[in-house]
Design an enzyme around this catalytic site. Structure first.
Site, short mmCIF file in Angstrom:
data_model
loop_
_atom_site.label_atom_id
_atom_site.label_comp_id
_atom_site.label_asym_id
_atom_site.label_seq_id
_atom_site.Cartn_x
_atom_site.Cartn_y
_atom_site.Cartn_z
N ASP A 175 1.07 -1.33 0.16
CA ASP A 175 -0.04 -0.05 0.10
C ASP A 175 1.15 0.87 -0.08
O ASP A 175 2.06 1.03 0.14
CB ASP A 175 -0.72 0.25 1.51
N ASP A 203 4.16 2.59 -4.36
CA ASP A 203 2.69 3.29 -5.63
C ASP A 203 2.91 2.07 -6.35
O ASP A 203 3.62 2.17 -7.46
CB ASP A 203 3.36 4.16 -5.56
N THR A 256 -17.61 -5.04 -7.69
CA THR A 256 -18.60 -3.74 -7.31
C THR A 256 -20.42 -3.88 -7.48
O THR A 256 -20.04 -4.24 -9.14
CB THR A 256 -18.13 -2.53 -6.90
N GLU A 274 -21.91 -1.16 -7.74
CA GLU A 274 -22.04 -0.70 -8.46
C GLU A 274 -21.57 -0.99 -10.51
O GLU A 274 -22.44 0.24 -11.49
CB GLU A 274 -20.75 0.61 -8.30
N ARG A 280 -20.01 9.99 -13.61
CA ARG A 280 -20.04 8.83 -12.63
C ARG A 280 -19.56 7.76 -13.00
O ARG A 280 -19.62 6.36 -12.18
CB ARG A 280 -21.44 8.96 -11.88
N GLY A 337 -33.00 13.92 -1.89
CA GLY A 337 -34.32 13.24 -1.12
C GLY A 337 -34.35 12.69 -0.25
O GLY A 337 -35.09 11.74 0.88
N ARG A 355 -29.90 1.25 -0.04
CA ARG A 355 -29.21 0.58 -0.24
C ARG A 355 -29.25 -0.98 0.87
O ARG A 355 -29.84 -0.36 1.87
CB ARG A 355 -27.16 1.63 0.00
N ARG A 414 -30.27 -1.02 -4.61
CA ARG A 414 -29.64 -1.69 -4.70
C ARG A 414 -29.46 -2.49 -3.91
O ARG A 414 -29.22 -2.61 -3.18
CB ARG A 414 -27.60 -0.83 -5.00
P1 NAD Z 1 -9.91 1.90 0.27
O1 NAD Z 1 -9.96 3.20 -0.29
O2 NAD Z 1 -10.41 1.87 1.42
O3 NAD Z 1 -8.28 0.90 -0.17
C1 NAD Z 1 -7.88 1.27 -1.22
C2 NAD Z 1 -6.82 1.45 -0.56
O4 NAD Z 1 -5.64 1.53 -1.48
C3 NAD Z 1 -5.81 2.16 0.29
O5 NAD Z 1 -5.20 1.10 1.53
C4 NAD Z 1 -4.86 3.43 -0.50
O6 NAD Z 1 -3.55 3.89 -0.02
C5 NAD Z 1 -4.80 2.27 -1.41
N1 NAD Z 1 -4.05 2.36 -2.65
C6 NAD Z 1 -4.75 3.72 -3.66
N2 NAD Z 1 -3.60 3.92 -4.39
C7 NAD Z 1 -2.89 3.21 -4.09
C8 NAD Z 1 -1.33 3.23 -4.72
N3 NAD Z 1 -1.12 3.77 -6.03
N4 NAD Z 1 -0.49 1.37 -5.01
C9 NAD Z 1 -0.63 1.62 -3.86
N5 NAD Z 1 -1.69 2.08 -2.92
C10 NAD Z 1 -2.94 2.54 -3.60
O7 NAD Z 1 -10.71 0.88 -0.49
P2 NAD Z 1 -11.64 -0.23 0.39
O8 NAD Z 1 -13.30 -0.04 0.74
O9 NAD Z 1 -10.50 -0.89 1.01
O10 NAD Z 1 -11.67 -1.33 -1.71
C11 NAD Z 1 -11.53 -2.06 -1.94
C12 NAD Z 1 -11.56 -2.83 -2.86
O11 NAD Z 1 -13.47 -2.85 -2.96
C13 NAD Z 1 -11.99 -1.39 -3.90
O12 NAD Z 1 -11.57 -1.72 -5.56
C14 NAD Z 1 -13.16 -1.19 -3.84
O13 NAD Z 1 -13.67 -0.93 -5.01
C15 NAD Z 1 -13.98 -2.49 -3.84
N6 NAD Z 1 -15.00 -2.35 -3.44
C16 NAD Z 1 -15.33 -1.58 -2.03
C17 NAD Z 1 -16.83 -1.33 -1.51
C18 NAD Z 1 -17.30 -1.35 -0.06
O14 NAD Z 1 -17.99 -1.49 0.09
N7 NAD Z 1 -15.68 -0.25 0.68
C19 NAD Z 1 -17.67 -1.79 -1.84
C20 NAD Z 1 -17.09 -1.88 -3.70
C21 NAD Z 1 -16.17 -2.11 -3.92
N1 UDP Z 2 -25.82 10.64 0.17
C1 UDP Z 2 -26.41 11.11 0.37
N2 UDP Z 2 -25.78 12.40 1.27
C2 UDP Z 2 -24.56 12.13 1.77
C3 UDP Z 2 -23.95 11.20 0.71
C4 UDP Z 2 -24.35 10.56 -0.04
O1 UDP Z 2 -27.79 11.07 0.47
O2 UDP Z 2 -23.90 13.10 2.16
C5 UDP Z 2 -26.72 9.50 -0.76
C6 UDP Z 2 -26.01 9.12 -2.03
O3 UDP Z 2 -26.55 10.16 -3.11
C7 UDP Z 2 -25.94 7.67 -2.46
C8 UDP Z 2 -26.13 7.02 -1.14
O4 UDP Z 2 -26.33 7.86 0.09
O5 UDP Z 2 -27.19 7.65 -3.13
C9 UDP Z 2 -24.80 6.05 -0.91
O6 UDP Z 2 -23.45 7.22 -1.31
P1 UDP Z 2 -22.06 6.53 -0.71
O7 UDP Z 2 -21.45 7.35 -1.37
O8 UDP Z 2 -22.71 5.70 0.00
O9 UDP Z 2 -21.89 5.03 -2.25
P2 UDP Z 2 -22.68 4.52 -3.31
O10 UDP Z 2 -23.93 3.69 -2.68
O11 UDP Z 2 -23.44 5.64 -4.47
O12 UDP Z 2 -21.89 3.61 -3.74
#
Ligand code: NAD
Ligand code: UDP
Length: 337
Positions: free
Chosen positions: A33, A54, A118, A120, A146, A216, A221, A305
């Site tokens: 990291d 990095d 994800t 998403e 987005r 609104g 979620r 979702r």
């Molecule tokens: P996070 O942002 O907490 O962690 C990401 C980590 O990557 C950080 O510690 C950051 O320092 C590191 N990083 C960023 N750029 C870097 C680089 N250039 N080199 C080395 N390290 C680097 O994210 P998270 O919530 O732990 O998510 C982890 C994965 O899961 C991501 O791929 C994210 O898209 C996916 N994900 C998470 C969620 C969720 O609910 N948290 C939902 C869907 C997908």
């Molecule tokens: N959201 C909100 N107020 C805030 C931050 C987020 O109403 O201050 C809404 C955002 O528009 C989305 C939902 O909360 O509809 C969840 O947002 P999040 O950023 O957690 O991620 P997402 O589920 O959209 O990936």
């Protein structure tokens, strides 16, 4: 087993590393990291080897670590909606380009890949519950930036799937649905949009600000506690009888379905029971805001979702355990106690 976790210093990586060190004494972790702020408590542990690097600039470090692992979890990515709209190229360069390189290298070296897709990727799909093998991935027009995150992840899912067929890449794709818990985001940053919704609301309360409901707050979620997510990941890494081979799993909690408006009221109420936030929580108002004002014009939302978790139930014997109240309590205890 030698496990390489890239992005181990993040929310998922730090919680996963902690749990592996606790429960799976026979596994070795190599953690990469750019930041060790969330894993400072793990740095001296046996079987945890941290490399500060990095992954965009120091590719040779990543390639060396890949050679020495059995399985890689490339978790480093930008997962914050505000960055998708404000700096989409940064999202593309890290989430897609840097991870594509890692995935291709892993395929060449015949290493198993466990990739964070994800929820998403389903985008604005209107199915009651999103299904890994049947639901459509629905994104908006190009001007709605987005979707660069969703598309970056979707394209990697497709590449990994294709490498599975062409090169017999051993992979598992997992799709987190709003995982929440300790170390999610930094709540000391009071700027709106700086973190995901639960930690955003906690941060607002802590800084004496109102909670903002984007358009609104009727959006739905399904919030998933991090320990449930980590349990699924450990089962995927274990891969008993190949149960996770070339599979896609939604990892979400369909029983914790909640609108953002209800979430805001719940958090405000619960925050009154912590001495640090009681006064602020009582004063905090819950107000509506237009998404273009909050995120900018290139934002577009997902109205509902909800995951189908039939595949994870069947193949991994996994089912989420932590309900919404407990999820919020544990998360708020971490941030406010
Ligand atoms: P996070 O942002 O907490 O962690 C990401 C980590 O990557 C950080 O510690 C950051 O320092 C590191 N990083 C960023 N750029 C870097 C680089 N250039 N080199 C080395 N390290 C680097 O994210 P998270 O919530 O732990 O998510 C982890 C994965 O899961 C991501 O791929 C994210 O898209 C996916 N994900 C998470 C969620 C969720 O609910 N948290 C939902 C869907 C997908
Ligand atoms: N959201 C909100 N107020 C805030 C931050 C987020 O109403 O201050 C809404 C955002 O528009 C989305 C939902 O909360 O509809 C969840 O947002 P999040 O950023 O957690 O991620 P997402 O589920 O959209 O990936």
């Amino acid at each position: 087993m030698n496990i390489l976790i890239i992005g181990a210093g993040g929310f998922i990586g730090s919680n996963l590393s902690e749990e592996i060190l606790e429960r799976k004494k026979e596994w070795n972790i190599t953690a990469i990291d750019i930041s060790d702020a969330k894993i400072s408590h793990l740095l001296n542990k046996d079987k945890f080897n941290f490399i500060k690097a990095d992954i965009i600039k120091e590719t040779e470090i990543v390639d060396d670590a890949l050679k020495n692992c059995d399985v890689v979890l490339p978790l480093a990515a930008i997962a914050s909606p505000l960055t998708y709209v404000q700096d989409p190229m940064r999202v593309f360069e890290l989430d897609f380009e840097a991870n594509l390189r890692i995935v291709k290298q892993a395929a060449k070296l015949k290493k198993r890949v466990i990739f964070p897709s994800t929820s998403e990727v389903y985008g604005m799909c209107s199915d009651e519950a999103f299904d890994e093998y049947n639901s459509n991935c629905v994104t908006g027009p190009i001007c709605k930036q987005r979707w660069i995150y969703s598309c970056s992840k979707q394209m990697l899912d497709r590449v990994i799937f294709a490498l599975g067929i062409r090169d017999n890449l051993q992979y598992t794709l997992f799709r987190p649905f709003n995982w929440i818990g300790p170390r999610l985001d930094d709540i000391n940053n009071p700027n709106n949009g700086s973190s995901r919704v639960v930690t955003q609301f906690l941060s607002n309360i802590l800084h004496g600000k109102n909670l903002k409901l984007v358009d609104g707050g009727a959006q739905i979620r399904c919030f998933t506690y991090i320990s449930d997510g980590v349990d699924a990941l450990i089962k995927i890494i274990e891969n008993k009888n190949g149960c996770a081979n070339q599979e896609i799993f939604n990892v979400g909690n369909p029983y914790n379905e909640l609108s953002i408006k209800d979430l805001a009221y719940k958090i405000k109420e619960l925050a009154k029971s912590y001495s640090r936030t009681k006064t602020f929580a009582e004063a905090a108002k819950i107000e509506e805001i237009n998404s273009s004002e909050y995120y900018g014009k290139s934002y577009q939302d997902v109205n509902r979702r909800v995951p189908s978790i039939a595949n994870a139930k069947e193949k991994l014997d996994w089912i989420p355990q932590v309900n919404m109240d407990e999820l919020l309590k544990r998360t708020m205890d971490f941030y406010f106690k």
